[in-house]
Design a protein around this motif. Structure first.
Motif, PDB file in Angstrom:
ATOM      1  N   ALA A  57       0.903  -1.170  -0.182  1.00  0.00           N
ATOM      2  CA  ALA A  57      -0.153  -0.070   0.082  1.00  0.00           C
ATOM      3  C   ALA A  57       0.707   1.314  -0.018  1.00  0.00           C
ATOM      4  CB  ALA A  57      -1.020   0.057   1.193  1.00  0.00           C
ATOM      5  N   VAL A  58       1.953   1.208   0.712  1.00  0.00           N
ATOM      6  CA  VAL A  58       2.908   2.344   0.540  1.00  0.00           C
ATOM      7  C   VAL A  58       3.439   2.500  -0.663  1.00  0.00           C
ATOM      8  CG1 VAL A  58       4.967   3.420   1.437  1.00  0.00           C
ATOM      9  CG2 VAL A  58       3.327   2.186   3.199  1.00  0.00           C
ATOM     10  N   ASN A  59       3.954   1.542  -1.144  1.00  0.00           N
ATOM     11  CA  ASN A  59       4.520   1.754  -2.673  1.00  0.00           C
ATOM     12  C   ASN A  59       3.262   2.236  -3.697  1.00  0.00           C
ATOM     13  OD1 ASN A  59       7.196   0.647  -3.137  1.00  0.00           O
ATOM     14  ND2 ASN A  59       6.499  -0.489  -1.397  1.00  0.00           N
ATOM     15  N   LYS A  60       2.060   1.934  -3.586  1.00  0.00           N
ATOM     16  CA  LYS A  60       1.314   2.156  -4.349  1.00  0.00           C
ATOM     17  C   LYS A  60       0.600   3.631  -4.311  1.00  0.00           C
ATOM     18  CE  LYS A  60      -3.184   0.459  -6.788  1.00  0.00           C
ATOM     19  NZ  LYS A  60      -4.251  -0.788  -6.763  1.00  0.00           N
ATOM     20  N   PHE A  61       0.264   3.939  -3.101  1.00  0.00           N
ATOM     21  CA  PHE A  61      -0.375   5.197  -2.752  1.00  0.00           C
ATOM     22  C   PHE A  61       0.456   6.401  -2.218  1.00  0.00           C
ATOM     23  CE2 PHE A  61      -3.318   1.724  -2.010  1.00  0.00           C
ATOM     24  CZ  PHE A  61      -4.235   2.324  -3.107  1.00  0.00           C
ATOM     25  N   ILE A  62       1.835   6.128  -1.910  1.00  0.00           N
ATOM     26  CA  ILE A  62       2.513   7.021  -1.230  1.00  0.00           C
ATOM     27  C   ILE A  62       3.744   7.186  -1.838  1.00  0.00           C
ATOM     28  CG2 ILE A  62       3.611   7.778   0.861  1.00  0.00           C
ATOM     29  CD1 ILE A  62       1.978   6.222   2.565  1.00  0.00           C
ATOM     30  N   VAL A 100      -1.455   2.315  15.790  1.00  0.00           N
ATOM     31  CA  VAL A 100      -1.760   2.726  14.509  1.00  0.00           C
ATOM     32  C   VAL A 100      -1.669   3.887  14.294  1.00  0.00           C
ATOM     33  CG1 VAL A 100      -3.194   2.627  12.369  1.00  0.00           C
ATOM     34  CG2 VAL A 100      -2.865   0.346  13.795  1.00  0.00           C
ATOM     35  N   PHE A 101      -2.332   4.738  14.925  1.00  0.00           N
ATOM     36  CA  PHE A 101      -2.534   6.261  14.899  1.00  0.00           C
ATOM     37  C   PHE A 101      -0.910   6.734  15.040  1.00  0.00           C
ATOM     38  CE2 PHE A 101      -6.981   5.692  14.555  1.00  0.00           C
ATOM     39  CZ  PHE A 101      -7.334   6.321  13.741  1.00  0.00           C
ATOM     40  N   GLY A 102      -0.283   6.235  16.078  1.00  0.00           N
ATOM     41  CA  GLY A 102       0.947   6.627  16.611  1.00  0.00           C
ATOM     42  C   GLY A 102       2.026   6.455  15.302  1.00  0.00           C
ATOM     43  N   MET A 103       1.730   5.335  14.846  1.00  0.00           N
ATOM     44  CA  MET A 103       2.542   5.170  13.588  1.00  0.00           C
ATOM     45  C   MET A 103       2.296   5.829  12.340  1.00  0.00           C
ATOM     46  SD  MET A 103       5.082   2.688  13.907  1.00  0.00           S
ATOM     47  CE  MET A 103       5.491   1.549  15.367  1.00  0.00           C
ATOM     48  N   LEU A 104       1.187   6.408  12.301  1.00  0.00           N
ATOM     49  CA  LEU A 104       0.724   7.071  10.936  1.00  0.00           C
ATOM     50  C   LEU A 104       1.725   8.244  10.480  1.00  0.00           C
ATOM     51  CD1 LEU A 104      -1.562   6.387   9.209  1.00  0.00           C
ATOM     52  CD2 LEU A 104      -2.986   8.219  10.286  1.00  0.00           C
ATOM     53  N   PRO A 105       2.067   8.886  11.365  1.00  0.00           N
ATOM     54  CA  PRO A 105       2.876  10.230  10.850  1.00  0.00           C
ATOM     55  C   PRO A 105       4.197   9.524  10.263  1.00  0.00           C
ATOM     56  CG  PRO A 105       2.212  10.670  13.142  1.00  0.00           C
ATOM     57  CD  PRO A 105       1.878   9.256  12.900  1.00  0.00           C
ATOM     58  N   LEU A 106       4.630   8.386  10.839  1.00  0.00           N
ATOM     59  CA  LEU A 106       5.930   7.929  10.156  1.00  0.00           C
ATOM     60  C   LEU A 106       5.711   7.496   8.627  1.00  0.00           C
ATOM     61  CD1 LEU A 106       7.340   5.442  12.733  1.00  0.00           C
ATOM     62  CD2 LEU A 106       8.043   7.725  12.424  1.00  0.00           C
ATOM     63  N   VAL A 107       4.461   7.220   8.247  1.00  0.00           N
ATOM     64  CA  VAL A 107       4.244   6.690   6.872  1.00  0.00           C
ATOM     65  C   VAL A 107       3.703   7.952   6.113  1.00  0.00           C
ATOM     66  CG1 VAL A 107       2.608   5.163   5.681  1.00  0.00           C
ATOM     67  CG2 VAL A 107       3.492   4.545   7.891  1.00  0.00           C
ATOM     68  N   LEU A 108       2.857   8.925   6.507  1.00  0.00           N
ATOM     69  CA  LEU A 108       2.465   9.994   5.784  1.00  0.00           C
ATOM     70  C   LEU A 108       3.035  11.168   5.685  1.00  0.00           C
ATOM     71  CD1 LEU A 108      -1.345   9.682   7.057  1.00  0.00           C
ATOM     72  CD2 LEU A 108      -0.415   8.446   4.987  1.00  0.00           C
ATOM     73  N   PHE A 109       3.741  11.620   6.655  1.00  0.00           N
ATOM     74  CA  PHE A 109       4.495  13.024   6.839  1.00  0.00           C
ATOM     75  C   PHE A 109       5.528  12.819   6.065  1.00  0.00           C
ATOM     76  CE2 PHE A 109       2.311  14.504  11.112  1.00  0.00           C
ATOM     77  CZ  PHE A 109       1.016  14.492  10.367  1.00  0.00           C
ATOM     78  N   PRO A 110       5.930  14.054   5.152  1.00  0.00           N
ATOM     79  CA  PRO A 110       7.171  13.997   4.476  1.00  0.00           C
ATOM     80  C   PRO A 110       8.231  14.612   5.203  1.00  0.00           C
ATOM     81  CG  PRO A 110       5.733  15.733   3.637  1.00  0.00           C
ATOM     82  CD  PRO A 110       5.007  14.890   4.791  1.00  0.00           C
ATOM     83  N   GLY A 111       9.173  14.764   4.798  1.00  0.00           N
ATOM     84  CA  GLY A 111      10.344  15.533   5.397  1.00  0.00           C
ATOM     85  C   GLY A 111      11.583  14.647   5.344  1.00  0.00           C
ATOM     86  N   GLY A 167      14.618  12.329   6.011  1.00  0.00           N
ATOM     87  CA  GLY A 167      14.641  11.131   6.623  1.00  0.00           C
ATOM     88  C   GLY A 167      13.332  10.103   6.637  1.00  0.00           C
ATOM     89  N   SER A 168      12.354  10.613   6.214  1.00  0.00           N
ATOM     90  CA  SER A 168      11.083  10.062   6.076  1.00  0.00           C
ATOM     91  C   SER A 168      10.982   8.836   5.394  1.00  0.00           C
ATOM     92  CB  SER A 168       9.934  10.758   5.622  1.00  0.00           C
ATOM     93  OG  SER A 168      10.155  11.457   4.221  1.00  0.00           O
ATOM     94  N   GLU A 169      11.932   8.820   4.260  1.00  0.00           N
ATOM     95  CA  GLU A 169      11.887   7.475   3.654  1.00  0.00           C
ATOM     96  C   GLU A 169      12.570   6.482   4.296  1.00  0.00           C
ATOM     97  OE1 GLU A 169      15.502   9.777   2.958  1.00  0.00           O
ATOM     98  OE2 GLU A 169      13.513  10.299   2.771  1.00  0.00           O
ATOM     99  N   LEU A 170      13.343   6.889   5.562  1.00  0.00           N
ATOM    100  CA  LEU A 170      13.915   5.972   6.365  1.00  0.00           C
ATOM    101  C   LEU A 170      13.145   4.772   7.041  1.00  0.00           C
ATOM    102  CD1 LEU A 170      16.980   4.852   6.683  1.00  0.00           C
ATOM    103  CD2 LEU A 170      16.878   6.614   8.799  1.00  0.00           C
ATOM    104  N   TYR A 171      12.225   5.772   7.621  1.00  0.00           N
ATOM    105  CA  TYR A 171      11.030   4.946   8.645  1.00  0.00           C
ATOM    106  C   TYR A 171       9.867   4.698   7.925  1.00  0.00           C
ATOM    107  CZ  TYR A 171      14.428   6.619  11.973  1.00  0.00           C
ATOM    108  OH  TYR A 171      15.725   7.105  12.765  1.00  0.00           O
ATOM    109  N   ARG A 172       9.637   5.098   6.729  1.00  0.00           N
ATOM    110  CA  ARG A 172       8.124   4.711   6.153  1.00  0.00           C
ATOM    111  C   ARG A 172       7.952   3.352   5.904  1.00  0.00           C
ATOM    112  NH1 ARG A 172       8.773   8.013   1.535  1.00  0.00           N
ATOM    113  NH2 ARG A 172       7.833   9.754   2.723  1.00  0.00           N
ATOM    114  N   GLY A 173       8.774   2.396   5.534  1.00  0.00           N
ATOM    115  CA  GLY A 173       8.750   0.971   5.071  1.00  0.00           C
ATOM    116  C   GLY A 173       8.469   0.611   6.747  1.00  0.00           C
ATOM    117  N   LEU A 174       9.274   0.745   7.635  1.00  0.00           N
ATOM    118  CA  LEU A 174       8.998   0.332   9.162  1.00  0.00           C
ATOM    119  C   LEU A 174       7.679   0.603   9.629  1.00  0.00           C
ATOM    120  CD1 LEU A 174      10.204  -1.070  11.622  1.00  0.00           C
ATOM    121  CD2 LEU A 174      11.096   1.295  12.390  1.00  0.00           C
ATOM    122  N   GLY A 175       7.110   1.859   9.543  1.00  0.00           N
ATOM    123  CA  GLY A 175       5.951   2.272   9.881  1.00  0.00           C
ATOM    124  C   GLY A 175       4.831   1.487   9.128  1.00  0.00           C
ATOM    125  N   GLY A 176       4.931   1.125   7.671  1.00  0.00           N
ATOM    126  CA  GLY A 176       4.104   0.758   6.873  1.00  0.00           C
ATOM    127  C   GLY A 176       3.863  -0.908   7.170  1.00  0.00           C
TER     128      GLY A 176
END
Length: 403
Positions: free
Chosen positions: A263-268, A333-344, A346-355
């Motif tokens: 889902a991260v690869n398709k939508f984000i 889930v809502f605590g992990m949501l900023p790691l997946v959605l928010f840009p900035g 180093g965001s690509e570093l933790y986006r996969g972990l959060g997803g």
């Protein structure tokens, strides 16, 4: 040849990044360069969008003077290759003889010929060389001197001459996929054709070697986490059956982790299955079992304290524990949501972990409410049936009928 390289945020200076080093080793430099050119051309063809550069250069454009010893003539005079090389270096550029320390500093001791004795490269054939018995002979009488073109640098690995083709795959291609392409479509055909093998070898190193080592370590850590989790629950429940039922939530979490990454690869944005993303699967092992523990533990309490039947106790446990389960999962889930959605940065570093963690928690929670109660009820029924059969097997027919 221009190459763009992005260093890791965990390193200082220019790191290796996502590089795959193809190391070609062998005795003859000319043959190594020929193999390096073939590897470089095939890599650029098989990996579109990749960057590749040789280390050192594949061009023999640096003039150099080669001194090849006439072994028979030198042996008759008692001159070894080492002695001849030391004498030539000392009379031309100077050579390091030893070193000593002075006030904490290491100082080299150099043997350098005097200005009126030092020879230039074009007069090397007239250079006097002393033999062990004190005679003087010219260098041209014991060696062949020629001016050729050679590389600017000669690298060695395990005492073998080495040329490295450094490959940086396209950012949208996983590093493991690029490694497989290089192994199967570049190096393997060269081995089948006889151009590699024997004295000339080629292998992958750099980030490729580190990725292989990390993959092995993560697989071992994953199995170790599963074993520790199971044994810990077995000690707490004082049973090997209940933890076995609880561990069925782990495959569901793994499925949810892959769905979350997709889902991260398709939508984000594009997110590769890197080391931190794989670490999310290990985190899920200790997280998703909590929901199943609540259901199993509460069911056992109902059966032990209130005397309920297994099926009634399981239904009551699911009814009373579904709210705290959804509350704990929602906060995670809502605590992990900023790691997946928010840009900035180093965001690509933790986006996969959060997803991975979010997907695993959601899928595991939904299916755990249906699968774990059913498996728990089925396991209790099977255990009761086996206990009855074992009792009948151990007792005599008369005692079994009496009971």
């Amino acid at each position: 040849m221009g190459v763009v390289n992005q260093s890791s945020i965990f390193q200082r200076g220019l790191g290796t990044g996502r590089n795959i080093d193809v190391e070609i080793t062998g005795p003859e430099l000319e043959q190594i360069i020929t193999l390096g050119r073939e590897v470089l051309a095939n890599v650029m063809q098989k990996l579109p969008g990749a960057q590749a550069r040789p280390i050192p250069s594949l061009d023999l454009g640096n003039p150099e003077v080669q001194v090849r010893t006439h072994r028979r003539r030198a042996a008759e005079l008692g001159i070894s290759n080492r002695d001849l090389g030391f004498a030539v270096s000392a009379l031309v550029d100077g050579v390091k003889a030893s070193d000593f320390r002075f006030e904490g500093k290491e100082i080299d001791l150099m043997v350098i010929a005097a200005g009126n004795v030092a020879h230039r490269t074009h007069l090397l054939e007239q250079m006097p060389i002393a033999t062990p018995d004190g005679r003087l002979v010219t260098l041209g009488s014991v060696a062949e001197i020629s001016v050729v073109s050679g590389p600017t640098t000669i690298n060695h690995k395990e005492r073998q001459r080495t040329i490295t083709i450094q490959v940086t795959p396209d950012e949208h291609m996983p590093l493991e996929q690029a490694m497989n392409i290089i192994q199967t479509e570049v190096l393997q055909p060269m081995k089948d054709g006889g151009r590699l093998g024997g004295l000339y070898q080629a292998g992958l190193s750099g980030s490729a070697d580190k990725l292989t080592q990390t993959g092995r370590a993560l697989r071992l850590n994953l199995l170790l986490a599963l074993a520790i989790t199971y044994l810990l629950m077995a000690a707490l429940f004082e049973s090997f059956l209940y933890p076995f039922v609880i561990m069925f939530s782990v495959p569901l979490a793994a499925l949810g982790g892959f769905l979350g990454l997709a889902a991260v690869n398709k939508f984000i944005s594009y997110q590769a299955l890197d080391v931190l993303t794989m670490l999310g699967f290990i985190i899920l092992i200790g997280t998703v079992v909590n929901n199943a523990i609540l259901i199993v533990h509460q069911s056992l309490n109902h059966m032990k304290n209130e005397g309920m039947t297994p099926r009634h106790a399981i239904r009551e446990a699911v009814r009373t524990r579904i709210r705290p389960i959804f509350m704990s999962v929602s906060t995670s889930v809502f605590g992990m949501l900023p790691l997946v959605l928010f840009p900035g940065a180093g965001s690509e570093l933790y986006r996969g972990l959060g997803g991975v963690v979010m997907g695993g928690l959601i899928v595991s929670t939904v299916f755990t409410l249906f699968l774990v109660p059913a498996l728990f009820s089925l396991s209790l029924d099977i255990r009761a049936a086996l206990a009855v059969r074992l009792r009948r097997f151990l007792l005599s027919p008369h005692e079994a009928d009496a009971r």
